[in-house]
Each structure stands twice: as C-alpha cells, then as structure tokens.
Write a protein that holds these residues in place. Sequence first.
Motif, mmCIF file in Angstrom:
data_model
loop_
_atom_site.group_PDB
_atom_site.id
_atom_site.type_symbol
_atom_site.label_atom_id
_atom_site.label_comp_id
_atom_site.label_asym_id
_atom_site.label_seq_id
_atom_site.Cartn_x
_atom_site.Cartn_y
_atom_site.Cartn_z
ATOM 1 N N ILE A 1 0.823 -1.267 0.071
ATOM 2 C CA ILE A 1 -0.159 -0.011 0.099
ATOM 3 C C ILE A 1 0.993 1.217 0.123
ATOM 4 C CG2 ILE A 1 -0.206 -0.007 2.436
ATOM 5 C CD1 ILE A 1 -2.985 1.235 2.067
ATOM 6 N N HIS A 2 2.151 1.140 0.529
ATOM 7 C CA HIS A 2 3.005 2.369 0.653
ATOM 8 C C HIS A 2 4.306 1.944 -0.335
ATOM 9 C CE1 HIS A 2 1.679 3.660 4.937
ATOM 10 N NE2 HIS A 2 0.940 4.071 3.833
ATOM 11 N N SER A 3 4.051 2.709 -1.293
ATOM 12 C CA SER A 3 4.952 2.526 -2.578
ATOM 13 C C SER A 3 6.419 2.206 -2.552
ATOM 14 C CB SER A 3 4.409 3.399 -3.695
ATOM 15 O OG SER A 3 3.203 3.320 -4.077
ATOM 16 N N PRO A 4 6.816 3.061 -1.763
ATOM 17 C CA PRO A 4 8.448 2.852 -1.531
ATOM 18 C C PRO A 4 8.789 1.448 -0.671
ATOM 19 C CG PRO A 4 7.721 5.109 -0.768
ATOM 20 C CD PRO A 4 6.457 4.241 -1.040
ATOM 21 N N GLU A 5 7.756 0.916 0.089
ATOM 22 C CA GLU A 5 7.764 -0.199 0.871
ATOM 23 C C GLU A 5 7.791 -1.334 -0.360
ATOM 24 O OE1 GLU A 5 5.191 0.367 3.951
ATOM 25 O OE2 GLU A 5 6.144 2.464 4.455
ATOM 26 N N THR A 6 8.862 -1.810 -1.153
ATOM 27 C CA THR A 6 8.676 -2.587 -1.978
ATOM 28 C C THR A 6 8.550 -4.013 -2.386
ATOM 29 O OG1 THR A 6 11.083 -2.260 -2.309
ATOM 30 C CG2 THR A 6 9.823 -0.510 -3.446
ATOM 31 N N ALA B 1 -0.195 10.425 -0.952
ATOM 32 C CA ALA B 1 1.024 9.194 -0.693
ATOM 33 C C ALA B 1 0.525 8.391 0.475
ATOM 34 C CB ALA B 1 2.085 10.026 -0.651
ATOM 35 N N HIS B 2 1.357 8.471 1.452
ATOM 36 C CA HIS B 2 1.438 7.743 2.652
ATOM 37 C C HIS B 2 -0.048 7.506 3.217
ATOM 38 C CE1 HIS B 2 2.526 6.675 6.965
ATOM 39 N NE2 HIS B 2 3.507 5.969 6.297
ATOM 40 N N ASP B 3 -0.701 8.759 3.234
ATOM 41 C CA ASP B 3 -2.214 9.024 3.735
ATOM 42 C C ASP B 3 -3.025 8.011 3.069
ATOM 43 O OD1 ASP B 3 -1.588 10.674 5.797
ATOM 44 O OD2 ASP B 3 -3.160 12.123 5.018
ATOM 45 N N LEU C 1 0.728 -5.497 4.688
ATOM 46 C CA LEU C 1 2.251 -5.505 4.744
ATOM 47 C C LEU C 1 3.014 -4.179 4.453
ATOM 48 C CD1 LEU C 1 2.533 -8.814 2.441
ATOM 49 C CD2 LEU C 1 2.646 -8.743 5.247
ATOM 50 N N HIS C 2 3.788 -3.874 5.276
ATOM 51 C CA HIS C 2 4.623 -2.701 5.343
ATOM 52 C C HIS C 2 5.897 -2.729 5.595
ATOM 53 C CE1 HIS C 2 1.029 0.386 5.510
ATOM 54 N NE2 HIS C 2 0.541 -0.963 5.999
ATOM 55 N N GLU C 3 6.885 -1.871 5.159
ATOM 56 C CA GLU C 3 8.163 -1.802 5.574
ATOM 57 C C GLU C 3 8.779 -0.721 6.168
ATOM 58 O OE1 GLU C 3 10.164 -2.898 1.753
ATOM 59 O OE2 GLU C 3 8.618 -4.427 1.405
ATOM 60 N N SER C 4 9.495 -0.683 7.230
ATOM 61 C CA SER C 4 10.169 0.471 7.833
ATOM 62 C C SER C 4 10.890 -0.097 8.928
ATOM 63 C CB SER C 4 9.033 1.426 8.252
ATOM 64 O OG SER C 4 8.402 0.853 9.285
ATOM 65 N N TYR D 1 2.271 -6.073 9.409
ATOM 66 C CA TYR D 1 3.860 -6.229 9.702
ATOM 67 C C TYR D 1 4.549 -4.855 9.148
ATOM 68 C CZ TYR D 1 3.621 -11.490 9.935
ATOM 69 O OH TYR D 1 3.564 -12.732 10.055
ATOM 70 N N GLU D 2 5.384 -4.670 9.905
ATOM 71 C CA GLU D 2 6.475 -3.617 9.334
ATOM 72 C C GLU D 2 7.772 -4.628 9.242
ATOM 73 O OE1 GLU D 2 6.357 -0.529 8.687
ATOM 74 O OE2 GLU D 2 4.886 -0.014 9.469
ATOM 75 N N THR D 3 8.130 -4.985 8.118
ATOM 76 C CA THR D 3 9.626 -5.546 7.867
ATOM 77 C C THR D 3 10.464 -4.606 7.419
ATOM 78 O OG1 THR D 3 8.815 -6.242 5.527
ATOM 79 C CG2 THR D 3 8.275 -7.930 7.387
HETATM 80 ZN ZN LIG Z 1 3.971 1.560 5.460
#
Ligand SMILES: [Zn+2]
Length: 1020
Positions: free
Chosen positions: A172-177, A247-249, A280-283, A356-358
């Motif tokens: 959903i968050h594009s830079p989290e690829t 974006a993130h919103d 699924l997210h990444e940070s 998840y934040e991976t």
């Molecule tokens: Zn995210």
Amino acid sequence: MTKYVAFALAAAVAVLQSPLAAQPAQPFVRDPKIPIDAEYTAKIKEYTTEPFFTSPLTDYLPASKTVPTPKAVLGDIAGAPGKLPYAEEVYDYMRRLEKASPRVKVVSIGRTEEGREMIAVAIASESIMAKLQDNSARLAKLADPRTINMDDAQAEALVTASTPIYYITGTIHSPETGAPTALMELAYRLVVDDHAYIKSIRDNLITLITPVIEVDGRDKMVDVYKWHLANPGKNWPGLVYWGKYVAHDNNRDAMGATLKLTENVLKAWQQWHPQVLHDLHESVPYLYDNTVGDGPYNAWIDPILADEWEMIGWNNVSEMTKFGMPGVFTHGNFDTWSPGYLMFIAALHNGISRLYETFGNGGADTVVRELRPDEYARTWYKQNPPLPKTTWSQRNNNNYEQTGLLTSLHYFAANKQLFLRNFYTKSKRSILKARTEGPAAYVLPADDPRPGTQAELLRALQKQGVEISRATAEFTVTVPGKKTPPRPTPTETAGGDGVGGPSDQAQESGAKTSAERQAQPTTRKFPAGSYIVRMDQPYSRIADSLLDYQYWSPNDPQRTPYDDTGWTFPELFNVQAVRVTDVKVLDAPIEKITGDVRAKGGVSSTGPVFIVNHNADAALATLRYRFRNASIDAAEEMFDAGGKKFNRGSFIVRNVSADDMQKAAADLGLQAVAVASAPSVKTHPVRAPRVALLHTWLSTQTEGWWRQTFDNAQVPFTYISTQQIAKDDNLGAKFDVIVFPPVGRGPEAIVNGMPMWGNALPWKKTAETPNLGSEDSTDDMRPGLGWVGVAHLQDFVRKGGLLLTVMDTADLAVSSGFTPGLSVAPRQRLRIVGSVVRSKTVDSTSPIAYGYTDNLAIWCDNGPIFNLSSIYGARGGRRLGPDDGGNRPTGRGTQDDPDVPQGRLGVEAPREERTDTWKAVPVTEEQMRNGVNVIPPAARPRVILRYADNRELLVSGLVENGTEIAQHAAVVDVPLDKGHVVVFSNNPIWRGETQGSYFLVFNALLNFDNLDAGRKLDAR
Ligand SMILES: [Zn+2]
C-alpha cells in the motif's frame, strides 16, 4: 521423526481435552522425498545475506512440473537484486498460476483513480476451490447472524463446515517495495508445496492475496527504481506522487473511504467475508508485528479481537524466535487507537486486523544498513534484536515476510474453528450491542439544515457496509439526564442565526450547577424521515466509532499518539447525530434504505429568479461552476422570500432556465425556490473564479486531499507548482485565486526547495519512466518557490488576487510580510495531535462565514497560533496592565489596588479595557501621533473564526495546554492593497473527514473580490 509423532500425539490430546483452546503450530520438518527446484533454491541462498535471515520455510523452493515459479515472469527469483516488477507483471504471474492450477482463482476487485486494475488471488485445495460459492454463502451467514436467527447451534454447524479466509494485502506504501515478489512466491508455495505444514494451510484455509494495493503508486515506484538503475551513482528523485491524490495517507483513509483502493478493499471485504486483513509494510528492522503494539487500543473494538491480536502476534514471534531469526517482535510504539488504517477495516467489521513492518531498502538494491541504538537494543519484548550493521537484501525481506505469513497462516489454519467461532461471536455481539453496551442507535434528524452533507455522511457509512434506516413516522425517545458537566452543545450556545449546529449527544441542557448536573431524563421527538443508524447490525462498531466522541487523556502513558486522536464525523461534517441509548428507538417504524442516501433536490414554485439557501453544502460550489454564465448574487443579509427564510450568503440566480435549474437542483440535492423577482436585499456577485492549486516538489501528500475535494465538488482548477510561480510575473492574468494547501515542511523549505548540490532530479514521463508526470512534471524537483516566487505571489495579491494559505503556508505568508498586523506566536507546551476542536464565529457578516452557524468543529494539529495587532511590525498580544493577570507594578496595596506616589496628589490611571485574545489592542492617541506604523482600519486583519475558550476547546481527541491557542484567531482575512490573503490555523480539508469546514474555502473562492462585504471598520 519421533519428535514429530510425539508432538502430533500431544496436539491430538490437547484437542480432546479442550476443543476451544488454541492449537500450537506443528513444527516444520523438511521431507527429503519432496523434490525441490535446485536452481531456484541456490539463488535463494545466494541472495540471502546471512543464514539466519531465512527460515526452514523459505530456504528452498518446492519443484513443480506444471506450475511456473516467479522466475517465469521476473527472469530471476522473488527478491532478487535489481528486480522490481510492475503491478501488471505481478498480475501476469498470478494469472499464470491460475491457468496452471485448480487451486488458484484470480478476480478483479476494481480500478484505481488512474484506471489500473486491482486484483485478489484466492488459493486453497482443489476441493475447497471447487465449492467456493457454498463456502462463501456459509461465511456470509456467520458474518450476519441475523440470517440464522442468532442460533448458536446453526452457527456451530456452519463453523464446522466452513473454511476461513485470510486476506493479505501488499505494498500500500509504494516505497515499501518487497511485498509483491514475496506474495508471488508465497502463492507458488501454497499451490505447489506438499509438505504437511503447507498442505495443512491449503486444506484448511483460503488465502486471499491482493499483491499490490496502491497500484498507481507501485508503477511510479518501479519507474523511479528503473531510473535509478539506469543512472548509477546519481541521486534519484523521491516518490513525490504515489496514488493520484495522496501518498502515505492512503493508509489513513479507512474512515472516510474516499480513495478507490479503500473502497475496493471494503467491497472485497463485504463480498468475501474474510476473518483477517493482514497489511504488509516496511520500515522497522526486521519484522514488527505491530498489531499488538501498545495502548491505547481503539475503544470500539470487541475485546475478543484484542485477545486474537495477542494470540496470533505472540505465536508469530515465538515461531520465528525458534527459527533463530533476529529482530522479530510484536510489542512496540504503535497504538491501535485510530481506525484510519486499511487493516482496521477488519477490526471494526468483526475480523482481525494485522500489520507487519518488515525491513526494506526502498527498492531492490542490496546495501549495508546501519541501525540506531534504539533499533538494535535488546528489550524485554525483543530478546533477539536486529544487528547494529548488516548487509540487507530484498530477498532477506521476502524471507521474513513469507516466514511470518506462513507461520501465521499455519497457526490460523490449525485453529480455524476457534477463529471462525470467534468471527461469529463478534458478529453476533455487534448485533447485540444495541441492547448491551449501547448505544441503541444514532439518529440524524430529518430537519437537519444541511441535508446534502448529512447524506454524504450517511453514504460514508454505507461504503462501510452500514445499514441505514429512515423513520416512516415521528418517534420519541428518552434522553438520560446528564451527570457530568457537558461540553457545550451547539443548541445551547448557538447564535441568533436560528438552527442548531452540529451534533449534540442527546443532551438538552448545559448543566452548570450541581443540581442541574443531576438532571432528570427528558424526552426527545424526531420527525418522520429522520435517519436511524441502528446498532443491532453486524457492522455497528464502525458506525459507532465514527459517530461517537474520542477522548485522549493528556496523562495517557502513550506520549506519542501514532496518528490523529479525534475524528467525530458528525462534528467534522457539521451535521447532527444524536446518540440514543433508549432501546425504544429500535421500535420506531422504519424503512430500510436501499441504494445510496441522497438529499432531495428540486425547484418549488415558479418564476424567473431562483433562490438557493446557503447552508455550506459543497453542492453550492458545484452549482456555481455548472452555471458558469448565469448571474448569481449573494445576499449580504438574511431575508425572507417565497415564504421561506434564507441565510446570509444565499444565492440569487438569474439567466438559468427552469428546466436546467430543476435538473441541477435534483442532481445536486439542492432546494431552489423560484420567485417572480429578486428580493430587495443587499447583494454582490458570486464569482466562478479561475483557481490555481499550488504544490511544491517537496511533498504533495496533504494538498492531495484538497485536489480530491475540488474534483469531487467539480470546482475546476489549474494545478501548478512553486517553480511555475517563480517563472510567472503576471499571475493575475491567469488566476483570480491561488490556493496553497499545507505542505508540512515549513516556510524555509517551501522557499528554498531541496538543496541544489548533486544532480538534477527529474519527475516526468519518458520512455524509461512512463508512469511519472501524470499529475505534474519538472526537469528538476529541487528548486523551490524562491524569493522571486514570493515576490510574484505578493504582486498577485496586491493587484487584487486572493491567496489562500493553511498552516505552514499561512506561516509562509505571515513571515514573508503578506499579512500586516498578523503574526504567529511560537508554540510552547501546547499539544493538539490531530484533534477536533471547537471554533466560535467572530464575524458572521464575512462572506467566508456564509452558510455557517456558530460552534463549527474544526480539525487542528497544533496551530499555528495567530496574534493580531493594529501596529505594523508588532507581535500582537495583550498590553500588560493591572487588569491582566495581576501584572501591576510593585507598590502599595493589594494586587487590585492602585499604587500611590508619595509627596504629591495621586492620579488614578484610566482603566485599561481588556482586549479579547482574538482582537488587536485598540490604537492609542500616542500611537496615532505621526502614526507611520498604524495600519489603516480597512487594511487590518479581519477575524472570521477563532478557537473557543479553553474549557470548550476540546471536542474530540487530545488537547493539552490548550490555553496557548484557545480564543486565538483561527481563520483570518487579511487585506493587502487590492487583494486578500486568507489564513487558516486549522486544516479545513483533511482526509475526506472535514466536510463541515470545506465551505470556508469555497466561500473565500466564490467571493474573492467581495471579501470586504459586511465589514465594520475600527473607529481609528
Ligand atoms: Zn507503510
């Protein structure tokens, strides 16, 4: 092997002993007889940077003679360096899986704003897939226990017969690829792998996957990554646009549901009836299962859900700990308060939300990553923390995502009956809610003065699957006496404009004495046609959480709220919704609404002139632009016509045919009254101005909500960047109004842009980057507005333009000298974190206030804090005198006494009049003498709205040390030569949740050349 048998036996015994208790996961045992894809497996090993960054679940790939691996589409394995597939490539792979196996079904779940497809991929055993429809029908019954008369025995039979659905959503968050490739490979494993561990998932669970949620943003991200690969050694452009609007919103839209991706997932949820939504997210390194997170938890969830979060989350940590994977944890600083996150669709629709934040590298490069001490510290909840420094690859990320998901899927499958039973129980308790914890219903009265916005609020609920009913006759309910001092309700503080303001909570009186605090129950009558949102329905919790009030204690142990703390929809929409606890409301005669709720519009009576009441409904702005060539005037005072009362600002329309008006009014839900001749009331023209919406290249996130709102209201605008402003020295030739929504970076960054060292950062459509530049484009994102741009903006205003600024862009206008007499005070201890606060109308004759009654709720996030002065260059604030907090000088007497000079006759000082915080201190004779710096009365700031007094300030959310901003000006119109600068301390257009304040903006636009209407000037 013996170990496995022993375990299986123990598990069997556990089942017999306690059928309700959760089953532990069975350990994964690799079966040497199951063939593996040796080449693919070797690549997994090669791209995984440390042996402990994978698990026995992901360190091999099972072989298949018939089913293609992700390599067929990617040309390499999932998570390979340099490989980032477009959404279409991901879909291509999923559809190849579908072709190759009866265990897969791919469906389209809708389109994005830019027209790209969203899909969902269902995977389970052949036998489950063959009877998907039957299963779906069973799940629908469990999701709505009214269909089985709330009969637990029937439910139990359905539980036994049904297969649950676990819904996974990626990127959903594009830079989290990382998610798309992880989900491609996960799908393959679920289809192909014959290990007992995986088979138990396939045979007991339907895994539903949307591999790309933000499809528009994914394709832009892949473009940027490809540009980066083609330009080695260069800095690459940041992903300034994701989706068309925000974006993130995009992960803060689950309340307003105004984005296509939210709408599509909501529809899929209501169609499939899954039990889990796992986003699924990444940070965070390396896997933070953040749903357990930290308090405060959302106050409207079923407590069963909180237990489920804990069960699944801690099982997840436990399993991955046994695999020896570092950096897996579930407690952390994420609070579960706001329902704005996509995953929270599950939480408030009787499912289980997970996230998840991976760890990701923002692309598919393998790079060395150094962590902060707080990230690699060992804590009680992170016993095997991440490494301070390590080489990290997208393959590592894919290993973590898949391992976490597989252990979760396995655990869920092993406990499917428990979770299905919980799903039923939660659905049932949501229906029982009306008679247990309450409320019984919310009522939105038929006589609300804003039927258009009321309908919009109800449609937002309908998107959530909430059923709306309408009373077919009037009805009466008992309203409890209030025990505690209430916050002021609009009805008790409303000004003379007639109608009550936004939602009250069924409390009629403002108890001010202790006797009144014990007020007796009263009754309240609602007219026929009132809307009823009953709480005896399966999706009552989402309705309750959106319509209710929120309170975040300043003393909450959680000092850093993760997101907005308040959102009360009726307040922010400026419509009434009454929380009714009397279950008698459930007996009111009703009809269920089928189809979207719409306000009824049309023309009554006949005549060449049409009058449309101004009630701050966004449809009025649509009407103005629809009849561009019509003559429309605004009444500067209230008036009567055709037997009706009309508010200040009401439209008087000429040169429109009756047919056209009838059609427009019906379309837009507006009531027009035709009259023979225009009423005799002072008017000025309502314009259809040429509007520019201004953005930076730093961030387009917050202005995206403005673009969306203008598009929805069909208010046309030209979208320009600060760089174009810098190049254009005659802005007035093209525009009447420049709207500059918040940027979130502060004035300095807006002016300076990004640092000019390094290489140019292009954002435009090229053969290499076909998905960029659809909104706006530039050869180099770095240059900002510049001082030339500031001068152009000021020139635009001085020649008669309107510049509308908000929060940090207001700060820019103030600090650049556009607003003589207005200054910004530094914030000290004030804490308002995305809260709903009360405003008061200061000048209801200003066109900006047209259509509003007093006490409008506005969305605020720490100001800015405005001060006024009539002296150029002064900072505003009060003159400190004896009357102001005891600031008398040292001398004789008590604090309130005058001092007495000794040895001469005393002279009593003139009494210093106390000046309200939102006003400028009156100009003195002293200042008038050679008054070079005295701002002429007509050039002084005009305050339209102010923040309420401190005790009334908080509506919903968190307000701490509110005195810093209480009573200060919130919306101010500042004349500058022939033009105006309008500044907002609140954000009137935010996340599709603040419909009530939209028209403050539209009023400013439509009256841009008559903003001084109704103004009373200071005497000197
Ligand atoms: Zn995210």
